[in-house]
Design a protein around this motif. Structure first.
Motif, short mmCIF file in Angstrom:
data_model
loop_
_atom_site.label_atom_id
_atom_site.label_comp_id
_atom_site.label_asym_id
_atom_site.label_seq_id
_atom_site.Cartn_x
_atom_site.Cartn_y
_atom_site.Cartn_z
N PRO A 1 11.05 -3.75 6.62
CA PRO A 1 11.27 -2.37 6.14
C PRO A 1 9.95 -1.68 5.79
CG PRO A 1 12.71 -3.93 4.99
CD PRO A 1 11.74 -4.73 5.79
N GLN A 2 9.94 -0.36 5.96
CA GLN A 2 8.80 0.47 5.60
C GLN A 2 9.30 1.68 4.82
OE1 GLN A 2 5.94 1.24 8.84
NE2 GLN A 2 7.23 -0.08 10.11
N GLY A 3 8.38 2.41 4.23
CA GLY A 3 8.73 3.65 3.54
C GLY A 3 9.72 3.43 2.41
N ARG A 4 10.63 4.39 2.24
CA ARG A 4 11.61 4.32 1.14
C ARG A 4 12.54 3.13 1.29
NH1 ARG A 4 10.89 8.28 -2.25
NH2 ARG A 4 9.97 10.22 -1.52
N ALA A 5 12.82 2.70 2.52
CA ALA A 5 13.67 1.51 2.72
C ALA A 5 12.98 0.28 2.12
CB ALA A 5 13.95 1.30 4.20
N ALA A 6 11.66 0.18 2.26
CA ALA A 6 10.91 -0.94 1.66
C ALA A 6 10.96 -0.85 0.14
CB ALA A 6 9.47 -0.94 2.15
N MET A 7 10.77 0.35 -0.40
CA MET A 7 10.82 0.53 -1.87
C MET A 7 12.17 0.06 -2.41
SD MET A 7 7.98 1.96 -3.23
CE MET A 7 8.43 2.86 -4.71
N ARG A 8 13.26 0.49 -1.75
CA ARG A 8 14.61 0.10 -2.20
C ARG A 8 14.80 -1.41 -2.11
NH1 ARG A 8 15.90 4.76 0.47
NH2 ARG A 8 16.51 3.65 2.37
N ARG A 9 14.43 -1.99 -0.96
CA ARG A 9 14.64 -3.43 -0.76
C ARG A 9 13.84 -4.25 -1.76
NH1 ARG A 9 16.38 -7.68 -1.00
NH2 ARG A 9 16.25 -9.32 0.56
N LEU A 10 12.65 -3.82 -2.07
CA LEU A 10 11.79 -4.54 -3.01
C LEU A 10 12.16 -4.27 -4.47
CD1 LEU A 10 8.33 -3.88 -1.29
CD2 LEU A 10 9.62 -6.04 -1.32
N GLY A 11 12.93 -3.22 -4.71
CA GLY A 11 13.17 -2.81 -6.09
C GLY A 11 11.88 -2.35 -6.73
N ALA A 12 11.02 -1.73 -5.90
CA ALA A 12 9.67 -1.37 -6.33
C ALA A 12 9.65 -0.01 -7.02
CB ALA A 12 8.73 -1.36 -5.13
N VAL A 13 8.61 0.18 -7.81
CA VAL A 13 8.32 1.46 -8.45
C VAL A 13 6.88 1.83 -8.09
CG1 VAL A 13 9.95 1.09 -10.35
CG2 VAL A 13 7.56 0.40 -10.62
N ARG A 14 6.56 3.10 -8.27
CA ARG A 14 5.19 3.55 -8.01
C ARG A 14 4.32 3.12 -9.19
NH1 ARG A 14 1.60 8.06 -8.49
NH2 ARG A 14 0.73 8.61 -6.46
N GLY A 15 3.27 2.34 -8.89
CA GLY A 15 2.34 1.91 -9.94
C GLY A 15 1.36 3.00 -10.30
N HIS B 1 0.87 -1.17 0.00
CA HIS B 1 0.00 0.00 0.00
C HIS B 1 0.91 1.23 0.00
CE1 HIS B 1 -3.35 2.66 0.73
NE2 HIS B 1 -2.54 3.30 1.56
N GLY B 2 0.59 2.17 -0.83
CA GLY B 2 1.36 3.40 -0.91
C GLY B 2 2.70 3.20 -1.60
N SER B 3 3.46 4.29 -1.68
CA SER B 3 4.80 4.24 -2.27
C SER B 3 5.62 5.36 -1.64
CB SER B 3 4.73 4.40 -3.80
OG SER B 3 4.14 5.64 -4.14
N GLY B 4 6.93 5.36 -1.94
CA GLY B 4 7.80 6.36 -1.35
C GLY B 4 7.82 6.26 0.16
N ASP B 5 7.73 7.41 0.84
CA ASP B 5 7.76 7.43 2.31
C ASP B 5 6.59 6.67 2.93
OD1 ASP B 5 10.06 8.98 2.38
OD2 ASP B 5 8.95 10.87 2.45
#
Length: 189
Positions: free
Chosen positions: A109-123, A43-47
């Protein structure tokens, strides 16, 4: 002349209430015999990124496109999804076992740390999606239903992506992550 008849369905027995019923440990052990796929719910992206490992994903409807996820009623993501109105589901392949384990922990991880760890992008829906996932389903919340100690969220799929080629799925069975055998027998002719 041949007569066609519809076979009679015997009447269904009334459900039997067993005082106390099975204990939760026996129920968990029985359900553990049903292998499931593994996904990351985001749920969400970035922070604002929140993510957790999920193995309760069900395709519900093609018209409209609906999926169901079940999460603990007292879990951190329940109010976030209920208030935020949507989520994404990222189906994991066997090479993503480390992510599944990491995001099943309470201290994930949460926030930007989760995005980095997952290699995720904002859908397109604003939720984190993993380009490396087998498939990503972005959903707006259709309905939510309390169900015992869980909440069932039905999401209307508004966007989806599939990886370039299918790989072996990550499977959860009898309390462990499993891999399917590399080769499968040919289907009977």
């Amino acid at each position: 002349m041949t007569s066609l008849t519809t076979p009679r369905t015997p009447p269904r027995a009334a459900p039997v209430e067993v005082p106390g019923g099975p204990d939760p440990a026996a129920y968990r052990a029985a359900m553990g015999r049903f292998p499931t796929g593994v996904a990351l719910l985001t749920h969400g992206s970035g922070d604002a990124t929140a993510a957790m490992t999920l193995n309760s994903l069900t395709s519900v409807s093609l018209d409209p496109l609906l999926v169901l996820v079940s999460i603990r009623a007292d879990g951190r993501l329940r109010p976030v999804i209920a208030d935020g109105g949507g989520f994404a589901v990222n189906v994991l392949g066997e090479e993503q076992l480390g992510l599944a384990r990491e995001f099943s922990r309470a201290e994930r991880p949460q926030g930007r740390a989760a995005m980095r760890r997952l290699g995720a992008v904002r859908g397109v829906s604003g939720h984190a999606v993993l380009p490396s996932a087998e498939a990503s389903l972005e959903c707006v919340l259709h309905t939510a239903h309390e169900a015992g100690d869980h909440v069932l969220f039905l999401g209307r799929v508004v966007a989806l992506t599939c990886g370039p080629r299918p790989s072996a799925p990550l499977v959860f069975h009898q309390g462990r992550y499993e891999r399917l055998p590399a080769t499968r027998p040919e289907a009977a002719a």
